[in-house]
Scaffold this active site. Structure first.
Site: not given
Lengths: 424, 146
Positions: A141, A218, A221, A244, A382
């Site tokens: 991202h 990261d 997700q 999220k 993104c």
């Protein structure tokens, strides 16, 4: 009011669901799902951008605003003590949620983006110099690209990129070839927001550690969709966003190993992060306060704690298994439509179905789906380098949560067919 | 689907499929590039402006149906027009897709884009070609509708 005070400290949630996934019961927890959009029942398939908030989380935020609203860590008075207890209680929940060793390793930030920037400023600017190398992957991202580019520009360091194959899987051999004694940091996403790929991060972390290189994961997700154990992964930093994972916007976490966080410079200066201040010199507070300047998004972070309680109550493994079945079903339905191409066909995927249709721009797909009440994301997500890699200007992306249903996927598939019909 | 059918009318779908003046002009007097980073639309406008009159105009690029059809119909609408007439059309078009007031007759078949005003996020798609043309005329090289 005494009873409500009890609920203020520990979120009361329903007991774990037994037997097969009871999606209707789960849906009842999410007020936003029960509305019509353009006259049609809302089909919310944009969970990768922001997921919805269950009533218990909304209530917990309201309790803070109605009964506890005050600043944390600095009041001797009753409300401030209650707010501080709730806020630090949320940190404890986060610690257990990702299995950190200590709660001071869990730093509240306003989202994954801020967490990565915190590491860039606090760790990167201090320990990365000219000639050093930072490795990221081809499926990051922008939040895990741009801060490192900024750092490389400032320091004269070099950004290196792990390539991926046409399915959207990282080439691990190439990654191993990139690691060397100049490598100072690896930043890689756990799950790709544009492709859905689950990366073999445990193996990648172990590789980096052979060179003594810290790894930032990261988890924006992954945290919402699968159990995460930072000790088992042995990652050095792990970042995720509350919005999220069923919590309000403005909440999020950067986890870091205590020894690294201690060696880092503060990210922002200000109140709450100091021990003493004179005009000659300031000394900093201990972790976690050193890295949390100013008044945070207290209601949102307490909400994140409540969202964690909620996720634990419904069963994270069970939710992940149900989502895997949804993704399997959606992939089968959507890829069967003539003219549709799935972008991102990795063997291990979670939650995300990105697709394009011959000669129809994703933005047009998004508008037509919206008219039928279906919320998807249309665009570059993104992740412009991912779009360039697959030679598409954009994709349409349906991303799933445990409150979605197979019936909703049927509506999605039927409406995609309608899009093709309109443009035929 | 009534608002939708107003947005995706046959004429728009036809221009999307077979965009007119979709080519490069070899030595244009004016050119500009337009981007809509939100959806990835990007186009280049080529313009031959002789004595303040549009002698030739064309475009290239990729984008959604709305932006492509808008660019295609724009090139048809402005060919042969004076610089001032083009600027007037630009203003009229912009007002039509952002304002609820009655659309002026002078816009001719561009009035087909009136339905875009019901889709606020798509307004930028429809106006990107016009902003880019405006920039080309005024010798700005790069525009973005973000």
């Amino acid at each position: 009011m005494s009873e409500r005070i009890v609920t203020a400290v520990d979120t009361v949630v329903s007991p774990p669901v037994e037997g097969p996934w009871n999606v209707e019961r789960i849906r009842a927890d999410f007020p936003v799902l029960h509305q019509k959009v353009n006259g049609k029942p809302l089909v919310y398939l944009d969970n990768g951008a922001s997921s919805q908030v269950p009533q218990v989380v909304i209530d917990r935020g309201s309790v803070y605003i109605e009964q506890e609203h005050s600043n944390i860590h600095r009041g001797v008075h009753y409300l401030s003590q209650r707010a501080t207890t709730a806020y630090e209680g949320a940190r404890e929940k986060v610690k257990r949620f990702i299995n950190a060793r200590e709660s001071r390793e869990c730093i509240f930030v306003r989202g994954a983006t801020e967490g990565i920037n915190l590491v860039m400023h606090g760790y990167g600017r201090k320990f990365i110099d000219a000639g050093d190398e930072i490795i990221i992957s081809a499926m990051e991202h922008h939040a895990n690209i741009v801060p490192w580019q900024m750092l490389c520009e400032e320091k004269g360091a070099r950004l290196r990129v792990i390539p991926m194959n046409d399915a959207g899987e990282l080439l691990i051999d190439e990654y191993e070839g990139l690691l060397n004694e100049r490598t100072k940091l690896v930043g890689v996403t756990h799950v790709s927001n544009a492709l859905g790929t689950i990366n073999p991060i445990k193996e990648m972390i172990a590789q980096a550690h052979k060179y003594g290189v810290p790894v930032l994961i990261d988890g924006a997700q992954s945290a919402p969709h699968m159990p995460v154990d930072v000790q088992d992964l042995d990652c050095d930093f792990y970042v995720f966003s509350g919005h999220k994972m069923y919590a309000p916007t403005g909440s999020g976490i950067i986890y870091g190993k205590a020894e690294l966080l201690e060696r880092m410079n503060p990210f922002q200066g200000g109140g709450d992060m100091i021990r003493t201040v004179t005009f000659e010199k300031t000394t900093y507070a201990d972790l976690p306060n050193k890295l949390e300047a100013g008044t945070p998004a207290i209601a949102s972070q307490i909400g994140l704690g409540a969202a964690i309680d909620y996720l634990n109550s419904i069963g994270r493994q069970e939710a992940a298994a149900y989502e895997a079945e949804l993704l399997r079903y959606a992939t089968e339905r959507v890829s069967a439509i003539e003219g549709v191409r799935i972008i991102g066909t990795a063997k291990h995927k979670a939650s995300v179905l990105s697709f394009v249709i011959d000669d129809i721009h994703p933005h047009d797909i998004g508008t037509i789906l919206d008219q039928e009440g279906i919320a998807v994301r249309a665009g570059h997500h993104c992740a412009q380098p991912v779009m360039q890699r697959f030679n598409v200007p954009a994709t349409a992306r349906a991303s799933f949560a445990f409150y979605n249903t197979k019936e909703e996927i049927d509506v999605l598939a039927q409406t995609i067919e309608k899009v093709i019909e309109i443009f035929s | 689907m009534s608002e939708l059918s107003e947005l995706y009318q046959q004429v728009i779908l036809d221009h999307n499929k077979k965009p007119r003046n979709f080519r490069k002009i070899e030595s244009p007097t004016h050119t500009a590039e337009g981007h809509n980073p939100l959806c990835g639309d990007q186009l280049t406008i080529y313009l031959d402006l002789v004595n303040d009159e549009v002698k030739d105009v064309s475009f290239e690029g990729s984008g959604c149906a709305i932006s492509k059809a808008s660019a295609s119909m724009m090139t048809q609408a402005v060919k042969g027009k004076s610089k001032q007439q083009v600027e007037d059309l630009f203003k009229g078009f912009h007002l039509m897709v952002t304002d609820d007031s009655e659309t002026p007759e002078e816009l001719g078949n561009l009035r087909i884009f009136e339905g875009v005003r019901e889709f606020p996020v798509r307004v930028k798609c429809a106006t990107l070609p016009w902003h880019t043309l405006h920039a080309a005329i005024n010798k700005e090289e790069l525009v973005s509708t973000e």
